[in-house]
Design a protein around this motif. Structure first.
Motif, mmCIF file in Angstrom:
data_model
loop_
_atom_site.group_PDB
_atom_site.id
_atom_site.type_symbol
_atom_site.label_atom_id
_atom_site.label_comp_id
_atom_site.label_asym_id
_atom_site.label_seq_id
_atom_site.Cartn_x
_atom_site.Cartn_y
_atom_site.Cartn_z
ATOM 1 N N TYR A 294 -63.883 -56.286 -9.386
ATOM 2 C CA TYR A 294 -63.928 -57.208 -8.265
ATOM 3 C C TYR A 294 -63.997 -58.633 -8.795
ATOM 4 O O TYR A 294 -64.536 -58.891 -9.878
ATOM 5 N N GLN B 222 -65.286 -62.571 -7.612
ATOM 6 C CA GLN B 222 -66.101 -63.316 -6.657
ATOM 7 C C GLN B 222 -66.037 -64.802 -6.975
ATOM 8 O O GLN B 222 -66.429 -65.221 -8.068
ATOM 9 N N LYS C 156 -68.710 -66.977 -2.202
ATOM 10 C CA LYS C 156 -67.769 -66.169 -1.422
ATOM 11 C C LYS C 156 -68.057 -64.679 -1.562
ATOM 12 O O LYS C 156 -68.971 -64.267 -2.270
ATOM 13 N N SER C 157 -67.237 -63.904 -0.867
ATOM 14 C CA SER C 157 -67.396 -62.463 -0.913
ATOM 15 C C SER C 157 -66.703 -61.872 -2.148
ATOM 16 O O SER C 157 -66.211 -62.595 -3.000
ATOM 17 N N LEU C 158 -66.695 -60.551 -2.206
ATOM 18 C CA LEU C 158 -66.102 -59.835 -3.325
ATOM 19 C C LEU C 158 -64.696 -59.385 -2.951
ATOM 20 O O LEU C 158 -64.485 -58.765 -1.910
#
Lengths: 114, 115
Positions: free
Chosen positions: A35, A37, A41-43
């Motif tokens: 992932y 990031q 912020k989000s993943l």
């Protein structure tokens, strides 16, 4: 207990250079994820690796999996500033019935300098 | 348009207060997950929720935490009596098929600050 270790934790590199991030995990698992990031912020899902010897590539990023060594790598080719972010590997927990109980590594914060 | 919408984006609360974090998936999914990330640290699994029941939970998910789907669409995480160490970013996620595997799609997160 499943443990996931990433190294390095922090990586500063010049644009145009190559480098590899390593992810080691302690017990057998069926799946490994990478992932990205960005700060605050989000993943964002990058790759999912399902089998020994799996290799996936997207742009300047290439991920591979060696289940015997319990090792995954994320290779960066000719880095550009836009790749600056924190990268996490995550391993599916063994005997996980729900299918998405993941153990994450500590993350590698990548900074690409012009 | 995000596939998983979380509210609030940021909540500040006093220690001991109850907090409810909400998650709204756009498509109809049965499996949902909550993860949290303490600032600058790794992402940790809290709980998975399938068909209106808890499927798996971690050691972090103790008695002060609960999850439910009160109206069939919203998916909530409740913290009954917040502690300072509950300060974190809380991510809701849903699983979806991608290249033959179930991949988590995370929401933008809800930042919880406990004072």
């Amino acid at each position: 207990e499943l443990k996931v270790e990433q190294n390095p934790l922090f990586l500063s590199m010049q644009e145009g250079k190559n480098y590899t991030i390593y992810c080691n995990y302690s017990t057998t698992s069926d799946r490994l994820y990478w992932y990205r990031q960005d700060p605050g912020k989000s993943l964002e899902s990058l790759f999912v690796l399902l089998s020994n010897g799996a290799v996936k590539q997207e742009g300047r990023l290439m991920a591979s999996l060696d289940t015997k060594a319990r090792l995954s790598t994320l290779h960066i080719t000719a880095a550009v500033h836009d790749l600056s972010a924190t990268y996490f590997c995550a391993v599916l927990h063994p005997h996980n019935n729900a299918g998405n109980m993941l153990t994450f590594g500590g993350g590698t914060r990548l900074m690409v300098k012009p | 348009e995000p596939e998983v919408t979380q509210t609030p984006s940021h909540q500040v609360t006093q220690m001991g207060q109850e907090v409810i974090l909400r998650c709204v998936p756009i498509s109809n999914h049965l499996y949902f997950y909550w993860y949290r990330q303490i600032l600058g640290q790794k992402v940790e699994f809290l709980v998975s929720f399938y068909n209106n029941e808890i499927s798996e939970k971690s050691e972090i998910f103790d008695d002060q935490f609960s999850v439910e789907r009160p109206d069939g669409s919203n998916f909530t995480l409740k913290i009954r009596s917040t502690k300072l160490e509950d300060s974190a970013m809380y991510f809701c996620a849903k699983g979806q098929e991608n290249s033959g595997a179930n991949v988590l799609t995370f929401g933008a997160g809800s930042r919880l600050t406990v004072l």
